[in-house]
Design an enzyme around this catalytic site. Structure first.
Site, PDB file in Angstrom:
ATOM      1  N   TYR A 144     112.216 -87.963  82.582  1.00  0.00           N
ATOM      2  CA  TYR A 144     111.274 -88.617  81.663  1.00  0.00           C
ATOM      3  C   TYR A 144     109.941 -87.916  81.748  1.00  0.00           C
ATOM      4  CZ  TYR A 144     108.322 -92.317  79.625  1.00  0.00           C
ATOM      5  OH  TYR A 144     107.436 -93.029  78.864  1.00  0.00           O
ATOM      6  N   ASP A 239     106.667 -81.309  86.037  1.00  0.00           N
ATOM      7  CA  ASP A 239     106.032 -82.578  85.703  1.00  0.00           C
ATOM      8  C   ASP A 239     105.916 -83.360  87.011  1.00  0.00           C
ATOM      9  OD1 ASP A 239     105.219 -85.052  84.935  1.00  0.00           O
ATOM     10  OD2 ASP A 239     106.747 -85.334  83.388  1.00  0.00           O
ATOM     11  N   LYS A 267      99.302 -90.785  87.224  1.00  0.00           N
ATOM     12  CA  LYS A 267      99.503 -91.827  88.230  1.00  0.00           C
ATOM     13  C   LYS A 267      98.479 -91.750  89.389  1.00  0.00           C
ATOM     14  CE  LYS A 267     103.904 -93.037  86.445  1.00  0.00           C
ATOM     15  NZ  LYS A 267     105.043 -92.311  85.926  1.00  0.00           N
TER      16      LYS A 267
HETATM   17  C1  LIG Z   1     105.145 -91.936  84.343  1.00  0.00           C
HETATM   18  C2  LIG Z   1     105.557 -90.583  83.985  1.00  0.00           C
HETATM   19  C3  LIG Z   1     105.094 -89.939  82.817  1.00  0.00           C
HETATM   20  C4  LIG Z   1     104.286 -90.648  81.774  1.00  0.00           C
HETATM   21  O1  LIG Z   1     103.029 -91.047  82.218  1.00  0.00           O
HETATM   22  P1  LIG Z   1     102.256 -92.196  81.404  1.00  0.00           P
HETATM   23  O2  LIG Z   1     100.935 -92.278  82.088  1.00  0.00           O
HETATM   24  O3  LIG Z   1     103.096 -93.421  81.532  1.00  0.00           O
HETATM   25  O4  LIG Z   1     102.162 -91.733  79.996  1.00  0.00           O
HETATM   26  C5  LIG Z   1     105.439 -88.624  82.618  1.00  0.00           C
HETATM   27  N1  LIG Z   1     106.195 -87.959  83.498  1.00  0.00           N
HETATM   28  C6  LIG Z   1     106.666 -88.534  84.617  1.00  0.00           C
HETATM   29  C7  LIG Z   1     107.482 -87.735  85.575  1.00  0.00           C
HETATM   30  C8  LIG Z   1     106.376 -89.866  84.890  1.00  0.00           C
HETATM   31  O5  LIG Z   1     106.884 -90.445  85.985  1.00  0.00           O
END
Ligand SMILES: *Cc1c(COP(=O)(O)O)cnc(C)c1O
Length: 426
Positions: A144, A239, A267
């Site tokens: 994701y 990511d 995060k």
């Molecule tokens: C949470 C997450 C996102 C998205 O971040 P948001 O602040 O919710 O838009 C993208 N990549 C990874 C790996 C994530 O865990």
């Protein structure tokens, strides 16, 4: 355990917000319950609208590695807020956070702050395309990356939990250049490179997959991707929105010793406020406006409150022993849950990297989306509810990671294990 007030609020919320929540997994759809409405958080605890207290392993889905309302973060924010909430002009705090990020994350020479992980991955994909003059992107099934159109394909937990294959509203054109490979399967990546010579801009992945539970990279997988991308003139994009500062101070790239070209963060970097970031090699980052021609902007980007919370959080994580302690607590918890399951004769498969963990209700090893999706989600839902009744708040989906924080002391972990012993028996 009384939940009447949460139930009332949920009914009320649904009249003015789609599904009553502002992010889908919060709705508890896949565990057959109703979301708790939260009054406040403190240390390892959440308190709901009915006054119930829960030990929290969601931690706002990862950001709160120091726990809720950490004293130093809160004090820094109180001090910052008196000086205004946003200026739309540069501040020294952005430099301080940028310098710390560049120091901590091996591959990052320069960094751009944005407001969410989604914005970060959207920007980084544009940058990879701008830098290579190519359009195609490889992503992995079960990873994701937020919800940019181009990446909302086979995207793990949120979409899978809702039973949506992919989202309606994403035009075919937006995903035409998105190629899907299987996690931990280098051959699937090699095949895509061979079939699309000279047109793949980059490979994006979660270096530890955290949105299909927790799936660690197999030995050689990340190194193999590094070699393949380099050989084909494509960029490697980690990511690290979830893994950044959580599996290691320098993220998964430091833990596994693989250097990507570009990295996204989010995060933890916002310490509980909305932030994202992307960064990497300075020759690539110098393409980003106004240094270069690739446009990307944000009214609230580099927000002084978010920078303050992120900076304070990272400074505390830099202190000797802090991250080690949080990792140790995750180890203790996983050991305890494993023993509790064994004692009750339940078969589970547990994974953990640093402070991220997952308990899969399956007998087989989980290495990719296919094996993750074989887990028994009904058994998970029962376990989830049995834990909730005992005051432990796990993520309401089999395909989400659990997180420990600095506030999860031995005592808190042991209480959680006791709850697990009873939950497995039930
Ligand atoms: C949470 C997450 C996102 C998205 O971040 P948001 O602040 O919710 O838009 C993208 N990549 C990874 C790996 C994530 O865990």
């Amino acid at each position: 355990m009384q939940r009447t007030r949460s139930e009332q609020l949920y009914a009320q919320a649904k009249t003015t917000m789609p599904g009553g929540v502002n992010s889908p997994v919060r709705a508890f759809n896949s565990v057959g319950g109703q979301p708790l409405f939260i009054e406040r958080g403190s240390g390892p605890y959440l308190y709901d609208a009915d006054g119930n207290r829960y030990i929290d392993y969601v931690m706002s889905w990862g950001p709160l590695i120091l726990g809720h309302a950490h004293r130093e973060v809160t004090a820094a924010l109180k001090n910052a807020i008196d000086r205004g909430t946003s200026y739309g002009a540069p501040t020294k705090r952005e430099i301080d956070l940028a310098e710390l990020v560049c120091e901590m994350v091996p591959s990052i020479d320069t960094v751009r702050f944005v407001n969410s992980g989604t914005e970060a991955t959207m920007g980084v994909i544009r940058l990879a395309r701008a830098a290579t003059g190519r359009d195609q992107i490889i992503k992995f099934s079960g990873c994701y990356h937020g919800h940019p159109d181009a990446l909302l394909v086979k995207a793990g937990s949120g979409v899978a939990t809702l039973g949506l294959p992919d989202s309606p509203g994403v035009p075919e054109g937006a995903t035409r250049d998105t190629l899907i490979a299987d996690y931990n399967d280098l051959d699937s990546v090699r095949t895509l490179f061979d079939a699309n010579p000279g047109t793949i801009a980059g490979v994006i992945l979660e270096p530890v997959a955290g949105n299909m539970g927790v799936v660690p990279p197999a030995d050689g997988f990340l190194h193999g991707l590094r070699q393949l991308t380099s050989a084909h003139g494509a960029l490697l994009i980690f990511d690290e929105v979830m893994t950044g500062f959580r599996v290691d101070r320098g993220g998964a790239q430091a833990l596994y010793g693989v250097t990507p070209d570009l990295t996204t963060l989010g995060k933890i970097i916002g310490g509980g406020l909305p932030v994202g970031a992307y960064g990497g090699r300075s020759d690539l980052m110098s393409l980003v406006a106004p240094a270069g021609p690739m446009y990307q902007a944000g009214t609230l980007s580099g927000n002084p409150l978010a920078m303050t919370a992120g900076l304070t959080t990272l400074q505390i994580l830099q202190r000797p022993g802090v991250l080690e302690k949080i990792i140790g607590q995750a180890e203790r918890l996983c050991r305890g849950i494993g023993e509790a399951a064994a004692a009750a004769g339940r078969t589970i498969y547990q994974t953990r990297v640093g402070t991220m963990f997952c308990t899969y209700f399956t007998a087989a090893q989980v290495t990719d989306w296919e094996s993750a999706s074989a887990a028994n989600t009904e058994a998970f839902a029962k376990f989830f509810n049995a834990m909730l009744t005992r005051g432990v708040y796990l993520a309401p989906s089999q395909y989400e990671a659990g997180f420990t924080s600095l506030m999860h002391t031995n005592e808190i972990i042991d209480q959680t294990i006791e709850a697990a012993v009873e939950a497995f028996r039930e």
